[in-house]
Design a protein around this motif. Structure first.
Motif, PDB file in Angstrom:
ATOM      1  N   ALA A 192       1.130  -1.192  -0.157  1.00 61.85           N
ATOM      2  CA  ALA A 192       0.036   0.202   0.366  1.00 61.85           C
ATOM      3  C   ALA A 192       0.911   1.604  -0.436  1.00 61.85           C
ATOM      4  O   ALA A 192       0.517   2.210  -0.588  1.00 61.85           O
ATOM      5  N   ARG A 193       2.214   1.567   0.695  1.00 62.64           N
ATOM      6  CA  ARG A 193       3.133   2.494   0.914  1.00 62.64           C
ATOM      7  C   ARG A 193       3.521   2.488  -0.077  1.00 62.64           C
ATOM      8  O   ARG A 193       3.394   3.449  -1.265  1.00 62.64           O
ATOM      9  N   TYR A 194       4.059   1.427  -1.077  1.00 61.39           N
ATOM     10  CA  TYR A 194       4.411   1.596  -2.054  1.00 61.39           C
ATOM     11  C   TYR A 194       3.923   1.854  -3.020  1.00 61.39           C
ATOM     12  O   TYR A 194       3.656   3.203  -4.546  1.00 61.39           O
ATOM     13  N   LEU A 195       2.988   1.330  -3.650  1.00 59.90           N
ATOM     14  CA  LEU A 195       1.625   2.034  -4.042  1.00 59.90           C
ATOM     15  C   LEU A 195       1.452   3.548  -4.656  1.00 59.90           C
ATOM     16  O   LEU A 195       1.807   3.948  -5.305  1.00 59.90           O
ATOM     17  N   GLU A 196       1.465   4.023  -3.100  1.00 64.53           N
ATOM     18  CA  GLU A 196       1.053   5.561  -2.871  1.00 64.53           C
ATOM     19  C   GLU A 196       1.893   6.231  -3.557  1.00 64.53           C
ATOM     20  O   GLU A 196       2.211   7.407  -3.752  1.00 64.53           O
ATOM     21  N   LEU A 197       2.996   5.875  -3.072  1.00 66.29           N
ATOM     22  CA  LEU A 197       4.458   6.573  -3.814  1.00 66.29           C
ATOM     23  C   LEU A 197       4.620   6.639  -4.889  1.00 66.29           C
ATOM     24  O   LEU A 197       5.161   7.030  -5.920  1.00 66.29           O
ATOM     25  N   ILE A 198       4.320   5.347  -5.901  1.00 65.01           N
ATOM     26  CA  ILE A 198       4.249   6.009  -7.008  1.00 65.01           C
ATOM     27  C   ILE A 198       2.666   6.317  -8.053  1.00 65.01           C
ATOM     28  O   ILE A 198       3.039   5.940  -9.268  1.00 65.01           O
ATOM     29  N   ALA A 199       1.859   6.649  -7.338  1.00 68.65           N
ATOM     30  CA  ALA A 199       1.017   6.562  -7.441  1.00 68.65           C
ATOM     31  C   ALA A 199       0.573   7.987  -8.927  1.00 68.65           C
ATOM     32  O   ALA A 199      -0.191   7.856  -9.653  1.00 68.65           O
ATOM     33  N   ASP A 200       1.627   8.472  -8.538  1.00 69.12           N
ATOM     34  CA  ASP A 200       1.785   9.565  -9.602  1.00 69.12           C
ATOM     35  C   ASP A 200       3.192   9.997 -10.543  1.00 69.12           C
ATOM     36  O   ASP A 200       3.423  10.941 -11.094  1.00 69.12           O
ATOM     37  N   LYS A 201       4.460   8.375 -10.366  1.00 71.44           N
ATOM     38  CA  LYS A 201       4.355   8.187 -10.594  1.00 71.44           C
ATOM     39  C   LYS A 201       5.309   7.442 -12.310  1.00 71.44           C
ATOM     40  O   LYS A 201       3.415   6.799 -12.630  1.00 71.44           O
ATOM     41  N   THR A 202       5.864   8.260 -13.593  1.00 72.97           N
ATOM     42  CA  THR A 202       5.545   7.004 -14.371  1.00 72.97           C
ATOM     43  C   THR A 202       7.895   6.307 -14.199  1.00 72.97           C
ATOM     44  O   THR A 202       7.790   6.519 -13.839  1.00 72.97           O
ATOM     45  N   PHE A 203       7.351   5.578 -15.400  1.00 71.21           N
ATOM     46  CA  PHE A 203       8.920   4.892 -15.808  1.00 71.21           C
ATOM     47  C   PHE A 203       9.926   6.124 -15.780  1.00 71.21           C
ATOM     48  O   PHE A 203      10.973   5.433 -15.300  1.00 71.21           O
ATOM     49  N   ASP A 204       9.450   7.276 -16.893  1.00 73.47           N
ATOM     50  CA  ASP A 204      10.464   7.827 -16.152  1.00 73.47           C
ATOM     51  C   ASP A 204      10.961   8.101 -14.850  1.00 73.47           C
ATOM     52  O   ASP A 204      12.325   9.040 -15.332  1.00 73.47           O
ATOM     53  N   ASP A 205      10.313   8.149 -14.172  1.00 74.26           N
ATOM     54  CA  ASP A 205      10.331   8.420 -12.519  1.00 74.26           C
ATOM     55  C   ASP A 205      11.351   7.443 -11.499  1.00 74.26           C
ATOM     56  O   ASP A 205      11.683   8.045 -10.660  1.00 74.26           O
ATOM     57  N   LEU A 206      11.501   6.606 -12.482  1.00 76.06           N
ATOM     58  CA  LEU A 206      12.501   5.528 -11.866  1.00 76.06           C
ATOM     59  C   LEU A 206      13.636   5.192 -12.029  1.00 76.06           C
ATOM     60  O   LEU A 206      14.119   5.458 -12.871  1.00 76.06           O
ATOM     61  N   PRO A 207      14.356   4.869 -11.171  1.00 77.54           N
ATOM     62  CA  PRO A 207      16.132   5.146 -11.680  1.00 77.54           C
ATOM     63  C   PRO A 207      16.265   3.928 -11.620  1.00 77.54           C
ATOM     64  O   PRO A 207      15.504   3.061 -11.977  1.00 77.54           O
ATOM     65  N   GLY A 208      17.322   3.993 -12.992  1.00 83.74           N
ATOM     66  CA  GLY A 208      18.140   2.887 -13.293  1.00 83.74           C
ATOM     67  C   GLY A 208      17.205   2.419 -14.122  1.00 83.74           C
ATOM     68  O   GLY A 208      16.009   2.994 -15.016  1.00 83.74           O
ATOM     69  N   THR A 209      17.459   0.721 -14.964  1.00 83.04           N
ATOM     70  CA  THR A 209      16.853  -0.134 -15.884  1.00 83.04           C
ATOM     71  C   THR A 209      15.450  -0.595 -15.441  1.00 83.04           C
ATOM     72  O   THR A 209      15.660  -1.565 -16.379  1.00 83.04           O
ATOM     73  N   GLU A 210      15.334  -1.190 -14.420  1.00 81.70           N
ATOM     74  CA  GLU A 210      14.456  -1.949 -13.746  1.00 81.70           C
ATOM     75  C   GLU A 210      13.392  -1.473 -12.802  1.00 81.70           C
ATOM     76  O   GLU A 210      14.028  -0.518 -11.837  1.00 81.70           O
ATOM     77  N   LEU A 211      12.789  -2.380 -12.677  1.00 82.78           N
ATOM     78  CA  LEU A 211      11.571  -1.878 -12.261  1.00 82.78           C
ATOM     79  C   LEU A 211      11.645  -2.462 -10.887  1.00 82.78           C
ATOM     80  O   LEU A 211      11.379  -2.074  -9.897  1.00 82.78           O
ATOM     81  N   ALA A 212      11.701  -3.941 -11.157  1.00 79.67           N
ATOM     82  CA  ALA A 212      11.622  -5.330  -9.397  1.00 79.67           C
ATOM     83  C   ALA A 212      12.289  -6.432 -10.071  1.00 79.67           C
ATOM     84  O   ALA A 212      12.858  -6.195 -10.660  1.00 79.67           O
ATOM     85  N   THR A 213      12.349  -6.762  -8.957  1.00 76.43           N
ATOM     86  CA  THR A 213      13.564  -8.083  -8.846  1.00 76.43           C
ATOM     87  C   THR A 213      12.294  -8.753  -7.884  1.00 76.43           C
ATOM     88  O   THR A 213      12.768  -9.216  -6.429  1.00 76.43           O
ATOM     89  N   VAL A 214      12.150 -10.144  -7.554  1.00 79.91           N
ATOM     90  CA  VAL A 214      11.678 -11.003  -7.176  1.00 79.91           C
ATOM     91  C   VAL A 214      13.251 -11.735  -6.111  1.00 79.91           C
ATOM     92  O   VAL A 214      14.055 -12.196  -7.008  1.00 79.91           O
ATOM     93  N   ILE A 215      13.081 -11.272  -4.765  1.00 81.33           N
ATOM     94  CA  ILE A 215      13.738 -11.898  -3.805  1.00 81.33           C
ATOM     95  C   ILE A 215      13.970 -13.544  -3.630  1.00 81.33           C
ATOM     96  O   ILE A 215      14.589 -14.798  -3.280  1.00 81.33           O
ATOM     97  N   VAL A 216      12.483 -13.572  -2.870  1.00 89.87           N
ATOM     98  CA  VAL A 216      11.831 -14.998  -2.223  1.00 89.87           C
ATOM     99  C   VAL A 216      10.656 -15.447  -2.699  1.00 89.87           C
ATOM    100  O   VAL A 216       9.906 -14.422  -2.973  1.00 89.87           O
ATOM    101  N   THR A 217      10.307 -16.518  -3.090  1.00 86.25           N
ATOM    102  CA  THR A 217       8.972 -16.895  -3.726  1.00 86.25           C
ATOM    103  C   THR A 217       8.937 -18.441  -3.806  1.00 86.25           C
ATOM    104  O   THR A 217       9.824 -19.345  -3.343  1.00 86.25           O
TER     105      THR A 217
END
Length: 637
Positions: free
Chosen positions: A139-164
């Motif tokens: 919920a906190r992360y969704l609020e943080l990026i609610a008005d963000k686009t891909f260009d607003d995120l640093p680097g070239t990666e959105l996410a990585t799965v650490i444990v599943t």
């Protein structure tokens, strides 16, 4: 007391008759104490409720823990998939979010859809994600990026799965412990000469992979790695996992992913010595690991039903993947498993040792195209093993037979006796007789141990000599000092002598010299003695008897040879078939005694009273001489 042949081994044939038609493979036979401890440890949450599992040699730990997990259904905390996502506020500090088990990939798809959608129409999709993946972090992360686009995120990666993982997966085992395997790592990359890290370079270790469940760690491997124990304790005490800085200290790179909360149960696996050292040397250990699950290496049929052990054997046969056992193979197998434990009513739970024997026997059975493992196959496997490991024992026996080491097995000699010792060479134990001699002379009552004087005596052997000296003083020198001294030695012994199992032989040898009573050289003796002449148990009784028997058999059995052992060792007798056959044919004898007087009567063929009377008479004569000498000394002084 002469021991009958039937008492020289356990009731292996009677046990074999109790074999059930069907057995259910069970690796947990005889482990109720440990199972109760695990149940207690795993049913209590919190950071101060971990356990230490004593794993005896030969136990297949993964099999045992897997079966325990299946029976007890270990559940401790909610398990989640953990994902690191790009932080729009810091390129070097990615954020972690947790979603329900097995939902990480689905979550990332929805997150991608949010960032692709126009900001004005995102709210319904964000609300759906919050409902589908209930988590404060999400919920906190969704609020943080609610008005963000891909260009607003640093680097070239959105996410990585650490444990599943799925919710019902078993415990995790970490038996090859390194910093990376236990705590994970963050690797570095070089892009256009710039050293940095990124989301895909974060790798989880066993702690994060087991988060929410059970992690079993090899204690010895953990403690051999400097710093890992302290780091593990910190995580357990804080319930939080902080990533170390990536790379080595020579590389300047800052990358600090957000800490992950840790809620797991840790089971340290190791030997009892490691447990004792941790309790003694680490003040935090008792607080963090209050539960001890002590797995046994023996199964006592005096306390538990024999039927359950057949279930354990079914498990071993299954894991060994061998031919089935014929009915006549079970007595031979029972003889082997009791021989390992050194007790007639204790059966071994050394899975690996039993598997090795069954596989060797199976190979022999297959060579003769058999469909089952027979008793002769097990006997042949044991003989082959003895042949492989018996070279040193053969050399030792050859030295005696060729006269290089002087050991008599016939006749009678004053002040000379055959003691029984055990030698361990390369993990193989074998019995060897040793000649002990004693001489007496005029003196002040001292008993001189030549081995101790020459610094070839261990502390326990020295204690044994002191005890037998105390017995002689208690019997013959209560009122005045003896005017007789003695020397005692292990002849042709050129290495350190230790242990008190020869103290009975040394005492009998000294009393023979004092009484001038010859000892039967065909009899060998072992046993410890206390200050009152009571005979006490010793170790390796079977190896000692068999070593002396083999020497006598090679020279030729006369019917007058045998061994004298403590009666306290009767419950440990498990002798080779050759020895039992010779006893049954009255060609070799095994005697069990409780007091030194019984040993003297067997060794000298005289009553104890007569021997002690001779010693008293001799001491009185010497004491009279001592008085006369003392009178003349005082006169001339």
């Amino acid at each position: 007391m002469r021991i009958a042949a039937d008492a020289l081994q356990p009731q292996i044939f009677e046990w074999a008759k109790q074999r059930p038609k069907h057995a259910n493979a069970n690796a947990l036979v005889g482990q109720q104490r440990a199972l109760n401890a695990l149940q207690q440890a795993l049913s209590i949450g919190g950071r101060y409720a971990h356990g230490f599992v004593v794993t005896p040699a030969g136990m297949r730990t993964s099999d045992v823990l897997q079966q325990v997990q299946n029976q007890q259904q270990w559940v401790h905390a909610d398990k989640f998939d953990w994902v690191y996502v790009a932080n729009p506020e810091s390129a070097s500090q990615p954020l972690c979010v947790n979603v329900p088990c097995s939902k990480a990939n689905d979550f990332l798809i929805k997150l991608w859809e949010v960032l692709q959608a126009d900001v004005a129409v995102r709210k319904p999709l964000i609300d759906f994600i919050k409902e589908a993946y209930p988590s404060e972090r999400v919920a906190r992360y969704l609020e943080l990026i609610a008005d963000k686009t891909f260009d607003d995120l640093p680097g070239t990666e959105l996410a990585t799965v650490i444990v599943t993982h799925d919710e019902h997966e078993p415990f995790m085992m970490c038996d090859r412990v390194t910093e990376a395997s236990l705590f994970g790592s963050i690797r570095l990359q070089s892009v256009e000469g710039t050293i940095s890290s990124d989301l895909h370079l974060i790798e989880a270790g066993a702690i994060l992979k087991a988060n929410g469940g059970v992690l079993a760690i090899d204690a010895e491997e953990l403690l051999l790695q400097p710093g890992l124990w302290r780091k593990l304790k910190y995580i357990l005490k804080t319930s939080e996992f902080d990533w170390p800085q990536p790379g080595d200290s020579n590389v300047a790179a800052y990358y600090q992913p957000q800490a992950i909360p840790v809620h797991l149960k840790v089971l340290l696996l190791g030997e009892r010595d490691i447990y004792a050292q941790l309790r003694e040397l680490d003040r935090d250990f008792d607080n963090l690991f209050p539960y001890l699950a002590d797995f046994s290496s023996h199964y006592s049929i005096s306390q538990e039903p024999l039927q359950a052990y057949f279930d354990y054997l079914a498990y071993v046969e299954r894991e060994a993947a061998v031919l089935p056992l014929a009915s006549d193979a079970y007595p031979a197998l029972f003889k082997f498993v009791t021989r390992i434990t050194d007790f007639q009513t204790e059966l071994s739970l050394d899975t690996i040792a039993i598997m090795q024997l069954l596989r060797e026997a199976c190979a022999i059975a297959r060579e003769r195209n058999a469909t089952a493992i027979a008793a002769d196959d097990i006997s042949s496997a044991l003989k082959q093993r003895e042949s492989r490991e018996g070279y040193i024992a053969e050399l030792s026996r050859r030295a005696i037979l060729e006269g290089q080491v002087y050991i008599e097995t016939e006749g009678e000699v004053i002040g000379q006796i055959n003691g029984l010792t055990v030698i361990t060479a390369g993990g193989h134990e074998f019995g060897e007789p040793t000649r002990i001699t004693a001489t007496v002379h005029y003196g002040d009552g001292d008993i001189i141990d030549i081995d101790r004087k020459s610094e070839l005596s261990g502390s326990i052997h020295t204690k044994g000599v002191m005890i037998l000296s105390a017995y002689i003083a208690n019997v013959f020198a209560r009122n005045e000092a003896m005017a007789l001294s003695a020397t005692i030695v292990f002849e042709q012994s050129y290495h350190e002598v230790d242990g008190d199992s020869a103290s009975l032989a040394e005492l009998c040898c000294l009393l023979s010299a004092l009484a001038e009573a010859p000892i039967q050289q065909g009899l060998a003796i072992t046993g410890a003695v206390d200050q009152f002449g009571r005979v006490q148990a010793i170790g390796a009784v079977n190896e000692k008897i068999e070593g002396y028997f083999e020497l006598c058999r090679t020279r030729g059995l006369t019917g007058h040879q045998g061994v004298i052992i403590p009666a306290a060792n009767l419950s440990q007798l498990n002798l080779a078939d050759d020895v039992i056959a010779a006893v049954k044919a009255d060609k070799f004898h095994v005697f069990a005694i409780e007091h030194v007087g019984e040993a003297l009567e067997l060794l000298t063929q005289s009553e104890q009273k007569q021997l002690y009377a001779k010693i008293e008479q001799r001491l009185n004569e010497l004491q009279q001489i001592e008085r006369e000498v003392s009178w003349w000394r005082r006169w001339f002084n």
